[in-house]
Design a protein around this motif. Structure first.
Motif, short mmCIF file in Angstrom:
data_model
loop_
_atom_site.label_atom_id
_atom_site.label_comp_id
_atom_site.label_asym_id
_atom_site.label_seq_id
_atom_site.Cartn_x
_atom_site.Cartn_y
_atom_site.Cartn_z
N GLN A 470 38.85 21.81 43.84
CA GLN A 470 38.42 20.77 45.14
C GLN A 470 36.98 20.49 44.79
O GLN A 470 36.82 19.25 45.26
CB GLN A 470 38.52 21.81 46.36
CG GLN A 470 39.88 21.89 46.88
CD GLN A 470 40.02 22.14 48.37
OE1 GLN A 470 38.99 22.06 49.17
NE2 GLN A 470 41.12 22.40 48.68
N TYR A 473 37.22 17.21 42.97
CA TYR A 473 37.86 16.12 43.58
C TYR A 473 36.62 15.83 44.44
O TYR A 473 36.53 14.24 44.80
CB TYR A 473 38.91 16.57 44.62
CG TYR A 473 40.32 16.70 43.69
CD1 TYR A 473 40.76 15.83 43.02
CD2 TYR A 473 41.02 17.99 44.02
CE1 TYR A 473 41.88 15.90 42.20
CE2 TYR A 473 42.14 17.78 43.18
CZ TYR A 473 42.53 16.98 42.44
OH TYR A 473 43.81 17.12 41.74
N GLU A 474 35.88 16.42 45.19
CA GLU A 474 34.84 16.04 46.00
C GLU A 474 33.87 14.99 45.25
O GLU A 474 33.31 14.01 45.68
CB GLU A 474 33.98 17.24 46.66
CG GLU A 474 34.64 17.83 47.78
CD GLU A 474 34.47 19.15 48.13
OE1 GLU A 474 33.55 19.65 47.46
OE2 GLU A 474 35.00 19.83 48.91
N ILE A 477 35.22 11.50 44.64
CA ILE A 477 35.03 10.87 45.84
C ILE A 477 33.55 10.12 45.79
O ILE A 477 33.35 9.14 46.60
CB ILE A 477 35.63 11.30 46.87
CG1 ILE A 477 36.95 11.87 47.15
CG2 ILE A 477 35.08 10.76 48.47
CD1 ILE A 477 37.62 12.84 47.94
N PRO A 481 34.32 6.31 46.04
CA PRO A 481 34.99 6.44 47.03
C PRO A 481 36.21 5.55 47.24
O PRO A 481 37.12 6.09 48.06
CB PRO A 481 34.10 6.17 48.26
CG PRO A 481 32.65 6.32 47.82
CD PRO A 481 32.59 5.82 46.19
N SER A 486 40.05 8.30 43.74
CA SER A 486 39.51 9.06 45.07
C SER A 486 40.52 9.18 46.04
O SER A 486 40.86 9.99 46.76
CB SER A 486 38.47 8.28 45.59
OG SER A 486 37.31 8.32 44.79
N TYR A 490 41.44 12.35 47.79
CA TYR A 490 41.63 12.74 49.18
C TYR A 490 43.08 13.41 49.57
O TYR A 490 42.97 14.38 50.47
CB TYR A 490 41.70 11.28 49.85
CG TYR A 490 40.12 10.77 50.28
CD1 TYR A 490 39.16 11.30 50.86
CD2 TYR A 490 39.96 9.51 49.66
CE1 TYR A 490 37.96 10.93 50.86
CE2 TYR A 490 38.81 8.75 49.90
CZ TYR A 490 37.68 9.52 50.49
OH TYR A 490 36.55 9.01 50.68
N SER A 491 44.20 12.99 48.83
CA SER A 491 45.29 13.56 49.21
C SER A 491 45.65 15.16 48.74
O SER A 491 46.39 15.75 49.32
CB SER A 491 46.32 12.76 48.63
OG SER A 491 46.53 13.00 47.28
#
Length: 494
Positions: A470, A473-474, A477, A481, A486, A490-491
């Protein structure tokens, strides 16, 4: 039914009663219009799709048309349910009503069975076959062992020859014939029990014929159904493989391009002093590849190969660019050139690996991809032992395992070294400037960071270590973004 609004495929499955695999088949065959795609990983369907699925099933039930023929009608009428339903009601395509003539034809065929003849095999077929081929068929009892070929033998030989021309192995026919004998023996036992003892010989044989005909129809229907299911699974498997490749290629958003002035930066490189060495051409082309500007990459490659004909590094980046564009046919040309080079580099190994794995993703499931996979695995082993000479090669050596793990999770297994190298790459990117890393533009520095975070997240995800995935992934983004990476990130976030 409410005609307004859209819904995902799970709801379409629930409302239509049709499986996911069959919906994909309808989409591929043009029976259904493509769904809306507000983003890459989301397809939205409407009431139109439900009405069309109902009409497809009605056409199959009430008409003599095949699915390709139904698809042609649906496309000609622009998938308009109202117009399509009018066509169905017109009666133009209704199934033929069985007439007494069909019973007369069946009786005539039954008579032929009684007197030992079979209409389609009584005509003489004047075919010339290689004697070695005929001898092989006789050796394996695929045709009779006599010196003269009967019409039946010629028919069987012609069918097997045609199949072998298409690549079907003779072993298939040898093995299957034994199974057919077992099947026929079982069928005869069943048919014996179906005949009443008071029936005469002719009537008994007639019952045998009718039952045999029904069993044959059932066998064909079952075989067709099983084949369809297997091929749908194969196609879905290939689709999943190609989707994994596509999802693993970073496409910078417009905002990212604007923030890092990618277009202007590449134009500056193109309009600046002409590179005076091959390494600069390689750096320029490589930088373009990693910000997904493949047109500029190919321009630099073309210029570089003009100045340094046959250069292995530039040829490798050309192959890699085509692979990332998902153009395996174009990539095949530089790949063939790379096969003849005497020494390997990180670039050449990487290009070969991706080409082989993309080829494997295309043929996997439909034919044996083990050769490509074995070759790709051997090249992965070589990467670890190959010194990285150029600056971007050093970054690539750290990134390559993560890229392959993300693109080909079904073939590239978990390896702690992949995570170690991606972590090392991130540390280098955080502590070094663009100039220190030997990167020609700022955007490529950020692109490498995006790739490293994304591949780390995917590597953790594939090992079900979601908490570790996680934070990466952040970061993806934060870096861009609005990019495709991204959207995927988000998914995956809670």
């Amino acid at each position: 039914m409410d005609d307004s609004g859209t819904f995902p495929i799970a709801e379409l499955i629930d409302k239509s009663g049709v499986s996911r695999e069959m919906i994909k088949y309808y989409l591929r065959d043009g029976l259904l219009p493509h769904p809306e795609k507000p983003r890459r990983n989301l397809s939205l369907y409407s009431a139109q799709h439900i009405k069309l699925i109902r009409l497809i099933r009605l056409f199959q039930k009430d008409t003599k048309l095949s699915l390709p023929e139904i698809s042609k009608i649906f496309n000609e009428l622009n998938h308009d349910p109202h117009k399509i339903e009018l066509q169905l009601l017109s009666g133009n395509y209704l199934k033929d009503v069985e007439s007494p003539l069909s019973h007369r034809i069946e009786a005539e065929i039954a008579t032929n069975v009684l007197d030992g003849s079979t209409p389609e095999l009584t005509e003489s077929i004047a075919l010339e076959f290689d004697q070695g081929f005929i001898a092989t068929l006789k050796q394996h009892n695929l045709i009779s062992a006599g010196s003269q070929l009967s019409a039946h033998d010629q028919n069987i030989a012609g069918l097997i020859w045609s199949a072998m021309e298409l690549g079907v192995s003779l072993n298939y026919f040898i093995g299957t014939r034994t199974k057919i004998h077992d099947l026929v023996s079982a069928q005869i036992e069943v048919l014996k029990g179906a005949v009443h003892p008071d029936l005469g010989f002719a009537d008994s044989l007639s019952v045998h014929y009718s039952a045999d005909r029904i069993i044959n129809r059932w066998l064909i229907a079952e075989k067709t159904n099983i084949l369809r299911k297997i091929y749908l699974e194969i196609i879905d498997s290939v689709d999943v493989g190609l989707d994994a490749i596509s999802d693993s290629i970073y496409i910078p958003s417009k905002a990212y391009n604007k923030r890092y002035k990618i277009k202007e930066s590449i134009e500056q490189l193109a309009l600046g002093p002409k590179p005076n060495n091959r390494q600069t051409y390689t750096a320029y082309a490589g930088a373009c590849v990693f910000v997904a500007d493949y047109t500029s990459a190919h321009n630099f490659i073309k210029q570089g190969l003009k100045a340094y004909p046959g250069d292995a590094q530039l040829t490798a980046i050309e192959c890699l660019a085509y692979c990332l564009e998902q153009k395996p046919e174009d990539a095949a040309i530089p790949y063939q050139a790379l096969r003849d080079i005497p020494t390997e580099s990180i670039w050449t190994l990487e290009a070969k690996i991706y080409f082989l794995l993309i080829q494997a993703s295309k043929v996997g499931g439909i034919s044996d991809a083990s050769v490509q996979l074995r070759q790709a695995y051997e090249l992965f082993i070589q990467v670890a032992a190959t010194p990285a000479i150029e600056p971007m090669e050093k970054l690539e050596a750290l990134l390559i395992g993560g890229r392959a793990r993300s693109m080909f999770p079904q073939w590239v297994s978990h390896n702690p070294v992949i995570i170690e190298r991606l972590t090392s790459l991130l540390a280098s990117l955080e502590s070094s400037t663009v100039k220190e890393l030997g990167l020609p533009i700022q955007a490529s520095h950020a692109a490498y960071k995006t790739y490293a975070h994304f591949y780390l997240a995917r590597a953790y995800d594939l090992e079900n270590a979601h908490e570790k995935a996680q934070p990466h992934y952040e970061e993806v983004i934060k870096l861009d973004p609005a990019s495709n990476f991204s959207a995927f990130a988000y998914s995956r976030l809670d």
